[in-house]
Design a protein around this motif. Structure first.
Motif, PDB file in Angstrom:
ATOM      1  N   VAL A  59       0.851  -1.180   0.000  1.00 34.03           N
ATOM      2  CA  VAL A  59       0.000   0.000   0.000  1.00 34.03           C
ATOM      3  C   VAL A  59       0.881   1.222   0.000  1.00 34.03           C
ATOM      4  O   VAL A  59       1.604   1.479   0.952  1.00 34.03           O
ATOM      5  N   SER A  77      -6.024   5.378   2.862  1.00 30.73           N
ATOM      6  CA  SER A  77      -6.781   4.309   2.221  1.00 30.73           C
ATOM      7  C   SER A  77      -7.697   3.573   3.189  1.00 30.73           C
ATOM      8  O   SER A  77      -7.398   3.422   4.368  1.00 30.73           O
ATOM      9  N   PRO A 113     -10.150  -0.154   3.037  1.00 28.02           N
ATOM     10  CA  PRO A 113     -10.347  -1.336   2.202  1.00 28.02           C
ATOM     11  C   PRO A 113     -11.751  -1.395   1.625  1.00 28.02           C
ATOM     12  O   PRO A 113     -12.719  -0.969   2.249  1.00 28.02           O
ATOM     13  N   PRO A 158      -7.313  -1.942  -0.975  1.00 28.73           N
ATOM     14  CA  PRO A 158      -7.163  -0.655  -0.278  1.00 28.73           C
ATOM     15  C   PRO A 158      -7.428   0.486  -1.263  1.00 28.73           C
ATOM     16  O   PRO A 158      -6.760   0.584  -2.293  1.00 28.73           O
TER      17      PRO A 158
END
Length: 586
Positions: free
Chosen positions: A16, A131, A133, A453
């Motif tokens: 990520v 972010s 999910p 994400p």
């Protein structure tokens, strides 16, 4: 390639890549929004009156087709919004057209995360990187004991190669030439042909430039416009980009034109930012970082687009340094630096583009060179990104785009994804950080759950998957699959396209409503294309509205409709001092 077995999906490495910034924790907001047509602004002086945070009524003269302001909402606050209109010339001397399509649409929005009437978040809730999910689920039939596998496609729609095109310097040619060509619009011989101007001489592009999604649906080419949100000049003291621009002498695009372009899937990029144009500051990295932030906020306040790609201007290397520092810039379209010598290898499914400098081939290459580059990539086992930039694209640029369509678009090889750097970036980041798992049901279906994400600034949240060994097309299981298509391919694999952003629903509603109000061919095409992006079972009600739309009533004027010059003569007098009020309480 990533694969999953029939009973167990191998875990995917999670990478990520986001900037380390916390989300804004904002108080509740009230946003007042008013959208009007050109015709109304041409014929009437308008004042917006709204209740401010302190309970007082504020009055602002309306000078553009879209106006919005946000204030903090206290408990018990009573919102109030009205639009007052007065005819500029009640004699009708300024009636220059035979037919007028007019609309005034005031609205009041509450809650920091509620989208506004234009389909985007309010300024008060402007997203910052960070972010959350998102889970999406689909299923497919398993034929007996035959082994099956699922892999994420390296490129959207499982295409083989990518082409990214950009138009620099806030040029209106991005609208009047490129956007018009891609979307089958009128192309006027008047070069600086802004939205709403009368046609002179020219031609209409006969068909939109598109490829398919591999499941029988057209997806139009998209491109990026590198803009100057905050810069101004001696002859443009209000800024190069105006809310609305009607001057045939102005080479600069307007916010109104950019709004439609981004709604239709195109992108805007940073270019020259404020403070960069003076001798003392154009190489000052700190000043550039500040200018990048200024332009991000200005662009978002105007069109609701969260910029993420910087288009390096003038070969200025200081921008590359600023891009690495700024939390707003995720990727740079570089014309110098590492991007030229480090190509993006598209089939590498672990590729992250976060903070990368990319372009796609040689920056000085002409159109013939780029066609040759695409020819090489079309047959390569390891295709690389191809890019092209222009400043004031003319007929040769349009012919170039049409040639790409003929060779590699829908009626050619159909193996190209003509997209924006923004969309490519988002796809690569999502596919490099997602995870999948499966379960086998007693009915013989494999259920696939994908966890992705999603950065708060993402707007192209859709992914493509390829299934080996499935019995037929996949089916959606979760409601957040607002766009979904699946089909068996010529090689026997099954392609699955999953769009999990409700933006596609908002855009369908926005442009179907626009067609119902304006009832013209361009609005109808926008509406039909937006509806085509939806999941099939979500398309019906919008398609019915398009089919059943009628020319607005010519009777009593509710200030939303289409009217003849004779009717407008009466209405100019009628609306001399007319007030339309919308009042709601929260």
């Amino acid at each position: 390639m990533r694969t999953i077995g029939k009973k167990t999906l191998s875990a995917l490495a999670v990478l990520v890549c986001t900037s380390c910034i916390n989300r804004l924790n904002l108080p509740d907001q009230i946003s007042y929004v008013v959208d009007v047509s050109y015709d109304a602004l041409d014929l009437f002086d308008m004042n917006v009156c709204y209740r401010n945070y302190n309970g007082n009524i504020e009055t602002v003269q309306l000078s553009s087709t879209h106006w919005m302001t946000s204030i903090e909402k206290d408990e018990g606050f009573k919102s109030e919004l009205s639009v007052k209109m007065r005819a500029k010339d009640p004699s009708g001397a300024n009636l220059l057209k035979d037919v007028y399509t007019m609309s005034v649409k005031p609205d009041i929005i509450c809650n920091q995360s509620t989208p506004d009437a234009g389909g985007h978040l309010t300024r008060a809730s402007m997203p910052v990187p960070g972010s959350d999910p998102e889970n999406v689920t689909f299923k497919f039939k398993v034929p007996g004991t035959q082994p099956v596998s699922v892999r994420v496609a390296p490129l959207k729609y499982n295409k083989h190669m990518v082409f990214c095109y950009t138009v620099d310097d806030a040029s209106v040619n991005a609208w009047s030439r490129v956007f018009a060509t891609i979307n089958g619009r009128w192309i006027d011989n008047q070069e600086f042909f802004h939205l709403g101007l009368r046609k002179t001489t020219g031609y209409r592009q006969q068909y939109p430039l598109c490829f398919t999604d591999g499941c029988g649906n057209d997806r139009r080419f998209t491109f990026g416009s590198a803009i100057w949100p905050s810069l101004s000049g001696e002859y443009n003291p209000e800024g190069f980009i105006l809310d609305v621009n009607k001057s045939v002498f102005s080479p600069y695009i307007s916010w109104e034109e950019l709004q439609i372009m981004t709604d239709m899937g195109n992108a805007v990029h940073w270019h020259n930012v404020p403070t960069s144009e003076t001798d003392t500051l154009e190489h000052d990295v700190k000043a550039l970082v500040k200018g990048i932030e200024t332009d991000y906020k200005k662009t978002y306040s105007k069109i609701g687009y969260p910029m993420k790609v910087l288009a390096q201007p003038d070969g200025n290397g200081s921008y590359l340094e600023a891009a690495l520092i700024s939390p707003y810039v995720h990727m740079t379209r570089a014309t110098t630096g590492n991007g030229i010598s480090q190509p993006v290898r598209l089939m590498d499914d672990s590729t992250s583009l976060e903070k990368r400098e990319v372009f796609g081939g040689f920056t000085e290459a002409n159109y013939d060179d780029k066609i040759q580059e695409l020819g090489v990539q079309s047959t390569s086992e390891q295709p690389e990104l191809v890019g092209k930039l222009d400043h004031r694209p003319q007929k040769d640029a349009l012919d170039f785009l049409c040639e790409i369509y003929d060779l590699y678009g829908k009626y050619g090889e159909d193996n190209i994804w003509v997209t924006t750097y923004d969309e490519l970036y988002e796809y690569k980041e999502m596919t490099s950080s997602m995870t999948m798992k499966d379960s086998l049901t007693q009915e013989g279906f494999t259920i696939v759950t994908v966890t992705v994400p999603i950065d708060a600034t993402y707007i192209f949240t859709d992914l493509s998957f390829v299934i080996d060994g499935a019995e037929g097309p996949a089916l959606p299981l979760t409601e957040n699959l607002y766009g979904f298509s699946s089909a068996v391919q010529s090689d026997g694999t099954v392609l699955v396209n999953c769009n999990f952003t409700d933006r596609v629903v908002k855009m369908a509603e926005k442009y179907v409503s626009r067609y119902e109000a304006e009832y013209d061919d361009d609005s109808k095409d926008y509406a039909q294309y937006q509806v085509s992006l939806l999941r099939k079972d979500l398309q019906g009600k919008y398609s019915d509205r398009i089919k059943n739309a009628k020319e607005p009533s010519q009777g009593v004027l509710p200030i939303n409709g289409k009217y003849t010059k004779e009717q407008m003569n009466k209405y100019l007098i009628m609306y001399d001092g007319y007030e339309s009020k919308v009042e709601r309480q929260f």
